[in-house]
Design a protein around this motif. Structure first.
Motif, PDB file in Angstrom:
ATOM      1  N   ASN A  91      31.089   0.169  14.629  1.00 12.47           N
ATOM      2  CA  ASN A  91      30.916   0.397  16.144  1.00 12.47           C
ATOM      3  C   ASN A  91      29.379   0.341  16.557  1.00 12.47           C
ATOM      4  OD1 ASN A  91      33.617   1.034  16.694  1.00 12.47           O
ATOM      5  ND2 ASN A  91      33.295   3.012  16.191  1.00 12.47           N
ATOM      6  N   ILE A  92      29.277  -0.642  17.423  1.00 11.83           N
ATOM      7  CA  ILE A  92      27.765  -1.116  17.502  1.00 11.83           C
ATOM      8  C   ILE A  92      27.288  -1.020  18.983  1.00 11.83           C
ATOM      9  CG2 ILE A  92      27.574  -2.712  15.676  1.00 11.83           C
ATOM     10  CD1 ILE A  92      28.103  -4.968  17.695  1.00 11.83           C
ATOM     11  N   GLY A  93      26.227  -1.070  19.779  1.00 11.80           N
ATOM     12  CA  GLY A  93      25.831  -1.239  20.805  1.00 11.80           C
ATOM     13  C   GLY A  93      24.270  -1.626  20.915  1.00 11.80           C
ATOM     14  N   LEU A  94      24.079  -1.796  22.345  1.00  9.75           N
ATOM     15  CA  LEU A  94      22.637  -2.075  22.662  1.00  9.75           C
ATOM     16  C   LEU A  94      22.193  -1.014  23.691  1.00  9.75           C
ATOM     17  CD1 LEU A  94      22.855  -5.960  23.345  1.00  9.75           C
ATOM     18  CD2 LEU A  94      21.824  -4.733  21.229  1.00  9.75           C
ATOM     19  N   ALA A  95      20.933  -0.163  23.711  1.00  4.35           N
ATOM     20  CA  ALA A  95      20.717   0.539  24.464  1.00  4.35           C
ATOM     21  C   ALA A  95      19.075   0.554  24.781  1.00  4.35           C
ATOM     22  CB  ALA A  95      21.035   1.815  23.840  1.00  4.35           C
ATOM     23  N   TYR A  96      18.713   1.006  25.978  1.00  2.00           N
ATOM     24  CA  TYR A  96      17.228   1.102  26.390  1.00  2.00           C
ATOM     25  C   TYR A  96      16.666   2.559  25.855  1.00  2.00           C
ATOM     26  CZ  TYR A  96      16.477  -2.965  29.319  1.00  2.00           C
ATOM     27  OH  TYR A  96      16.270  -4.414  29.617  1.00  2.00           O
ATOM     28  N   VAL A  97      15.938   2.512  25.185  1.00  2.00           N
ATOM     29  CA  VAL A  97      15.258   3.638  24.547  1.00  2.00           C
ATOM     30  C   VAL A  97      13.730   3.820  24.716  1.00  2.00           C
ATOM     31  CG1 VAL A  97      17.004   3.845  22.901  1.00  2.00           C
ATOM     32  CG2 VAL A  97      14.867   3.057  21.972  1.00  2.00           C
ATOM     33  N   PRO A  98      13.053   4.798  24.720  1.00  2.00           N
ATOM     34  CA  PRO A  98      11.475   4.778  24.768  1.00  2.00           C
ATOM     35  C   PRO A  98      11.064   3.985  23.731  1.00  2.00           C
ATOM     36  CG  PRO A  98      12.451   7.121  25.351  1.00  2.00           C
ATOM     37  CD  PRO A  98      13.663   6.186  24.586  1.00  2.00           C
ATOM     38  N   ALA A  99       9.799   3.451  23.992  1.00  2.38           N
ATOM     39  CA  ALA A  99       9.259   2.511  22.830  1.00  2.38           C
ATOM     40  C   ALA A  99       9.091   3.267  21.685  1.00  2.38           C
ATOM     41  CB  ALA A  99       8.193   1.795  23.605  1.00  2.38           C
ATOM     42  N   GLY A 100       8.451   4.608  22.081  1.00  2.36           N
ATOM     43  CA  GLY A 100       8.279   5.390  20.627  1.00  2.36           C
ATOM     44  C   GLY A 100       9.206   5.668  19.811  1.00  2.36           C
ATOM     45  N   MET A 101      10.336   5.388  20.391  1.00  2.00           N
ATOM     46  CA  MET A 101      11.776   5.843  19.573  1.00  2.00           C
ATOM     47  C   MET A 101      12.665   4.377  19.018  1.00  2.00           C
ATOM     48  SD  MET A 101      12.982   9.236  21.771  1.00  2.00           S
ATOM     49  CE  MET A 101      14.464   9.496  20.400  1.00  2.00           C
ATOM     50  N   SER A 102      12.006   3.300  19.176  1.00  2.00           N
ATOM     51  CA  SER A 102      12.665   2.230  19.073  1.00  2.00           C
ATOM     52  C   SER A 102      12.662   1.331  17.516  1.00  2.00           C
ATOM     53  CB  SER A 102      12.006   1.128  20.055  1.00  2.00           C
ATOM     54  OG  SER A 102      10.754   0.778  19.844  1.00  2.00           O
ATOM     55  N   ALA A 103      11.866   2.392  16.592  1.00  7.02           N
ATOM     56  CA  ALA A 103      11.910   1.569  15.391  1.00  7.02           C
ATOM     57  C   ALA A 103      13.244   1.475  14.478  1.00  7.02           C
ATOM     58  CB  ALA A 103      10.913   2.495  14.537  1.00  7.02           C
ATOM     59  N   VAL A 104      13.752   0.479  14.013  1.00  7.33           N
ATOM     60  CA  VAL A 104      14.725   0.297  13.001  1.00  7.33           C
ATOM     61  C   VAL A 104      14.718   1.399  12.000  1.00  7.33           C
ATOM     62  CG1 VAL A 104      15.845  -1.312  11.160  1.00  7.33           C
ATOM     63  CG2 VAL A 104      14.888  -2.313  13.275  1.00  7.33           C
ATOM     64  N   GLY A 105      15.898   1.934  11.833  1.00  4.60           N
ATOM     65  CA  GLY A 105      15.937   3.221  10.838  1.00  4.60           C
ATOM     66  C   GLY A 105      15.942   4.519  11.561  1.00  4.60           C
ATOM     67  N   GLY A 106      15.515   4.537  12.734  1.00  5.22           N
ATOM     68  CA  GLY A 106      15.484   5.834  13.650  1.00  5.22           C
ATOM     69  C   GLY A 106      16.786   6.264  14.018  1.00  5.22           C
ATOM     70  N   ARG A 107      16.981   7.461  14.551  1.00  6.86           N
ATOM     71  CA  ARG A 107      18.205   8.168  14.834  1.00  6.86           C
ATOM     72  C   ARG A 107      18.147   8.412  16.273  1.00  6.86           C
ATOM     73  NH1 ARG A 107      18.895   6.707  10.369  1.00  6.86           N
ATOM     74  NH2 ARG A 107      20.306   7.593   8.811  1.00  6.86           N
ATOM     75  N   ILE A 108      19.136   8.039  17.144  1.00  9.87           N
ATOM     76  CA  ILE A 108      19.196   8.581  18.465  1.00  9.87           C
ATOM     77  C   ILE A 108      20.608   9.318  18.730  1.00  9.87           C
ATOM     78  CG2 ILE A 108      17.612   6.813  19.450  1.00  9.87           C
ATOM     79  CD1 ILE A 108      20.136   5.182  20.062  1.00  9.87           C
ATOM     80  N   GLY A 109      20.510   9.866  19.765  1.00  8.04           N
ATOM     81  CA  GLY A 109      21.891  10.734  20.152  1.00  8.04           C
ATOM     82  C   GLY A 109      22.340  10.017  21.266  1.00  8.04           C
ATOM     83  N   ILE A 110      23.862  10.000  21.409  1.00  2.49           N
ATOM     84  CA  ILE A 110      24.595   9.119  22.214  1.00  2.49           C
ATOM     85  C   ILE A 110      25.637  10.165  22.902  1.00  2.49           C
ATOM     86  CG2 ILE A 110      26.021   7.285  23.220  1.00  2.49           C
ATOM     87  CD1 ILE A 110      24.620   5.643  21.058  1.00  2.49           C
ATOM     88  N   ASP A 111      25.474  10.445  24.096  1.00  5.66           N
ATOM     89  CA  ASP A 111      26.566  11.233  24.799  1.00  5.66           C
ATOM     90  C   ASP A 111      27.744  10.595  24.893  1.00  5.66           C
ATOM     91  OD1 ASP A 111      28.167  12.905  26.423  1.00  5.66           O
ATOM     92  OD2 ASP A 111      26.411  13.476  27.549  1.00  5.66           O
TER      93      ASP A 111
ATOM     94  N   ALA B 139      28.377   6.410  13.144  1.00  8.44           N
ATOM     95  CA  ALA B 139      28.727   6.297  11.764  1.00  8.44           C
ATOM     96  C   ALA B 139      30.212   6.355  11.629  1.00  8.44           C
ATOM     97  CB  ALA B 139      28.227   7.531  11.075  1.00  8.44           C
ATOM     98  N   GLU B 140      31.046   7.084  12.533  1.00  6.92           N
ATOM     99  CA  GLU B 140      32.327   7.511  12.658  1.00  6.92           C
ATOM    100  C   GLU B 140      33.103   6.395  13.403  1.00  6.92           C
ATOM    101  OE1 GLU B 140      33.551   9.729  10.776  1.00  6.92           O
ATOM    102  OE2 GLU B 140      31.602  10.456  10.147  1.00  6.92           O
ATOM    103  N   LYS B 141      34.358   6.164  12.933  1.00  6.54           N
ATOM    104  CA  LYS B 141      34.930   5.073  13.561  1.00  6.54           C
ATOM    105  C   LYS B 141      35.667   5.820  14.936  1.00  6.54           C
ATOM    106  CE  LYS B 141      39.423   2.569  12.800  1.00  6.54           C
ATOM    107  NZ  LYS B 141      40.586   2.421  11.627  1.00  6.54           N
ATOM    108  N   ARG B 142      35.772   6.961  15.244  1.00  9.72           N
ATOM    109  CA  ARG B 142      36.263   7.280  16.697  1.00  9.72           C
ATOM    110  C   ARG B 142      34.898   7.400  17.544  1.00  9.72           C
ATOM    111  NH1 ARG B 142      36.076  13.830  16.830  1.00  9.72           N
ATOM    112  NH2 ARG B 142      33.791  14.324  15.758  1.00  9.72           N
ATOM    113  N   ASP B 143      33.546   7.103  16.998  1.00  9.19           N
ATOM    114  CA  ASP B 143      32.474   7.224  17.964  1.00  9.19           C
ATOM    115  C   ASP B 143      32.187   5.690  18.822  1.00  9.19           C
ATOM    116  OD1 ASP B 143      32.592   9.949  17.475  1.00  9.19           O
ATOM    117  OD2 ASP B 143      31.078   9.879  15.813  1.00  9.19           O
ATOM    118  N   ILE B 144      32.795   5.424  19.591  1.00  5.55           N
ATOM    119  CA  ILE B 144      32.524   4.141  20.221  1.00  5.55           C
ATOM    120  C   ILE B 144      31.827   4.246  21.407  1.00  5.55           C
ATOM    121  CG2 ILE B 144      33.770   2.218  21.138  1.00  5.55           C
ATOM    122  CD1 ILE B 144      35.985   2.680  19.648  1.00  5.55           C
ATOM    123  N   ALA B 145      30.494   3.940  21.436  1.00  5.76           N
ATOM    124  CA  ALA B 145      29.668   3.950  22.667  1.00  5.76           C
ATOM    125  C   ALA B 145      29.985   2.915  23.656  1.00  5.76           C
ATOM    126  CB  ALA B 145      28.057   3.734  22.175  1.00  5.76           C
ATOM    127  N   ARG B 146      30.117   3.286  25.058  1.00  2.00           N
ATOM    128  CA  ARG B 146      30.373   2.384  25.817  1.00  2.00           C
ATOM    129  C   ARG B 146      29.431   2.208  26.919  1.00  2.00           C
ATOM    130  NH1 ARG B 146      34.721  -0.633  23.893  1.00  2.00           N
ATOM    131  NH2 ARG B 146      36.242   0.719  23.454  1.00  2.00           N
TER     132      ARG B 146
END
Length: 368
Positions: free
Chosen positions: A328-348, A294-301
């Motif tokens: 700011n966008i990205g692609l990530a591997y997540v558990p299949a049960g957490m992969s639905a569009v609209g869901g939320r994930i945390g990124i360190d 959501a935030e401009k400063r939060d760029i996942a690498r």
């Protein structure tokens, strides 16, 4: 330590003021003085010219070429017509990737395979190791081939005056042989940017002539040279997989979202088929998803952890700003049960857990 490799256009890049980097053992331009954002925008709105001569080319020829490639790759090579191309892969027996590649069908008994630069030797030996029982010849033509990619909506307008090939007659993922700037060339309507465009294959000695001719023809229309930096942001916006990121020898084609290149119902018993049939029957444990912070400063690498309750549950495969949609966008591997569009994930992100929303991919798709 092996010497870094150079394409036939190395001097041309340096003359243009390109910033050069070591890319998988190749001295390649990551950007030119205009900068990555300008190069990205040029490809989306006008055109950009890339040196992709580091890519590898293998030729497969012989009476059993079709049956050999049907065994070696998961897509259906029998579905290709002469002059047609498809995207496919070399897979290990467990369904993970040796590499991803393109197959060009010259004729029933001859095919050109275009593989990733960093995997040329591995791919060549992999192909040779599996010729037993097939009457085929596999040759590595990488050192005898140069390639440039003209990408962007004005590509056809720029290239047509330079070639005797009727470009309008070349469909997407098709190719023709002819001349560019008076020199023999293979021209394909392909690319790695999500835009219309052409990839031009020539002998190394012709590369500079082609490069300068295309740049000169396109400059009045806004064409500029573009480097690896823009190539990466362009392919990420279109959710195109990159070996070493979304795909590698630990990820299988189904969880990578590339089930469309795996023809499990084709008659040929291709390498990896048994493992992928089992994976499909068992259900996927993880998937590649697209996300936006959501935030401009939060760029996942690349390589950052996807976390839940302080525990790593996945990882970012590719991430960065998306110039076209301004997020700011990205692609990530997540558990299949957490992969639905609209869901939320945390990124360190450097010790902070940042919330990201899973969104549909591709992030950008050109209008046709």
């Amino acid at each position: 330590m092996s010497e870094i490799k150079k394409t036939p256009l190395n001097a041309a890049h340096r003359a243009l003021g390109a910033k050069m980097v070591d890319f998988g053992g190749w001295d390649m331009p990551v950007q030119y003085p205009a900068g990555i954002l300008a190069e990205h925008e040029a490809v989306r709105t006008k055109a950009g010219l890339f040196d992709v001569s580091h890519m590898g080319e293998l030729r497969v020829a012989g009476k059993d070429a079709l049956n050999y490639l049907q065994h070696l790759t998961p897509n259906d090579v029998a579905g290709l017509a002469n002059g047609q191309i498809h995207y496919t892969a070399f897979l290990y027996e467990n369904g993970t990737f040796v590499d991803d590649l393109l197959i060009y069908r010259e004729r029933d008994d001859e095919y050109l395979l275009v593989v990733n630069a960093g995997n040329i030797e591995k791919d060549f030996h992999w192909a040779l190791e599996h010729t037993t029982g097939f009457e085929v010849r596999v040759t590595n033509e990488s050192d005898a081939t140069a390639e440039v990619a003209l990408q962007g909506p004005l590509s056809e307008k720029i290239l047509q005056p330079l070639t005797d090939i009727a470009l309008a007659e070349i469909g997407y993922y098709h190719f023709r042989h002819g001349h560019v700037a008076g020199l023999p060339a293979l021209v394909s309507r392909t690319g790695y940017t999500g835009e219309d465009g052409f990839e031009i294959y020539v002998v190394p000695g012709a590369a500079e002539t082609i490069w300068h001719a295309v740049l000169a023809a396109g400059a009045p229309l806004g064409l500029i040279p573009a480097g690896l930096g823009a190539r990466n942001t362009l392919r990420l916006e279109c959710r195109m997989s990159l070996y070493g990121h979304e795909i590698n020898d630990t990820t299988n084609a189904l969880e990578a979202g590339l089930g469309w290149i795996v023809k499990l119902d084709k008659e040929a018993d291709f390498i990896g088929k048994k493992a992928l049939l089992a994976a499909k029957a068992q259900g996927l444990h993880r998937k590649v998803v697209g996300f936006r912070t959501a935030e401009k400063r939060d760029i996942a690498r690349d390589g950052m952890s996807v976390v839940k309750d302080g525990q790593r549950i996945g990882y970012v495969t590719s991430g960065g700003p998306c110039p076209t949609i301004g997020a700011n966008i990205g692609l990530a591997y997540v558990p299949a049960g957490m992969s639905a569009v609209g869901g939320r994930i945390g990124i360190d992100i450097r010790g902070r857990e940042v919330e990201a929303e899973i969104i549909p991919t591709p992030f950008y798709k050109r209008k046709k």
